[in-house]
Design an enzyme around this catalytic site. Sequence first.
Site, PDB file in Angstrom:
ATOM      1  CB  CYS B  72      -0.878   0.037   1.237  1.00 12.81           C
ATOM      2  SG  CYS B  72      -1.827  -1.441   1.530  1.00 12.81           S
ATOM      3  CB  CYS B 110      -6.438  -0.732  -3.356  1.00 16.10           C
ATOM      4  SG  CYS B 110      -5.836   0.914  -3.718  1.00 16.10           S
ATOM      5  CB  CYS B 173     -32.689   1.005  11.288  1.00 17.96           C
ATOM      6  SG  CYS B 173     -32.224  -0.206  10.050  1.00 17.96           S
ATOM      7  CB  CYS B 176     -34.266   0.961  17.868  1.00 18.56           C
ATOM      8  SG  CYS B 176     -35.126  -0.517  18.422  1.00 18.56           S
ATOM      9  CG  HIS B 177     -30.813   2.635  16.102  1.00 14.78           C
ATOM     10  ND1 HIS B 177     -30.092   2.436  17.252  1.00 14.78           N
ATOM     11  CD2 HIS B 177     -30.980   1.402  15.555  1.00 14.78           C
ATOM     12  CE1 HIS B 177     -29.818   1.146  17.388  1.00 14.78           C
ATOM     13  NE2 HIS B 177     -30.355   0.493  16.376  1.00 14.78           N
ATOM     14  NE  ARG B 214     -24.569  -3.664  16.123  1.00 16.65           N
ATOM     15  CZ  ARG B 214     -25.116  -3.990  17.284  1.00 16.65           C
ATOM     16  NH1 ARG B 214     -24.542  -3.621  18.400  1.00 16.65           N
ATOM     17  NH2 ARG B 214     -26.189  -4.694  17.351  1.00 16.65           N
ATOM     18  CB  CYS B 218     -28.817  -4.273  13.866  1.00 14.87           C
ATOM     19  SG  CYS B 218     -29.011  -3.187  15.280  1.00 14.87           S
TER      20      CYS B 218
END
Lengths: 106, 257
Positions: B72, B110, B173, B176-177, B214, B218
């Site tokens: 890289c 890449c 989503c 709740c959020h 994550r 959920c």
Amino acid sequence: MPSALINVPSKAKRGDVIEIKTLMSHIMETGYRHTASGEVVPRDIITSFTCRFNGAEIFRADLYPAIAANPFLTFFTTVTESGKFEFEWVGDKGFSETASASITVE
Amino acid sequence: MKFVGCIAILAALAGTALATEIPQADRRSGYSFMGPDSRAMQDDDTSNPGMLWVLDGETLWKRKAGTAGKACGDCHSDARVSMKGVAARYPTFDKALGKPVDLEGRINLCRSNHQQAPPLAYESRELLALTAYVAQQSRGMPIEVGNDPDLAPFVAKGHELFTRRQGQLNLACANCHDDNWDRKLAGAPITQGQPTGYPLYRLEWQSLGSLQRRLRACITGIRAQAYEYGSPELVELEAYLMSRARGMKLETPAVRP
């Protein structure tokens, strides 16, 4: 590629109580888990941690399967002279890692 | 009168459309929902386990990979300079592909285009380490996703997904959020779901994990079928969430319970 994070103050006054923090990268597989096909995932943990100061052992801990991944061990010591802390982690499957840190005592 | 009435109705409509969206001033990172111990863990780089991945990422950055034999760093030189602020702009619209690409996707592009190396698997130690190392260079910088008109349709799709009820629990989503982030679920705070610290170290995972991990957790939680890693839906959701959090500071690698 295991890596360690060590936090030792670079300087201290003679007789000071200092805190040493160590964090070692390790999965700490308990040996109690099973794969989807029912096979036991073999135990792979760190079993022992040692800290030496100028060659003399000052702290040792035995580790067991209940200890979380990436064990974070922190302890205190009193410094009397300048020198080098050497850390060693030993575990299953031939795991053996070392790290060191120096301190200047004024 | 008619004209004034129209404005009143428009204003009311605009009001309802934004009713559930969190105002800028109330946006809070998951960090602010944590206890003092977890905060202390994140704040100290020698106790933050996410830094272990960052260290690995630094090693990988310099390691040659693929048949091109390039690292890289051979193209991008010092990541501390070249990667500063990059993570704050991802996911970004890729003109050649005509679709949004997240940071993990960019690293793999890449690899295949410039290093001629096989892509790294999602959630592999290597990909998490490189992503964490790149994202950590933007720590403390405000998220900038959401200004690119090319990305806008994908952000809109992500928003649509965010507000769509699904799964056996029939939850979106947003239920709740957006609507209940100041409350608790089974004793744990419901956060706003602001993606400010990914990839982050979750104590529950005992590992670093990506935003996609994550999101999949959920989605499984609402008993819906989770989208595959790298699927367009997850990238669109990431794009929406990052644009929703624009202006907030990146914390990578964050620590969360």
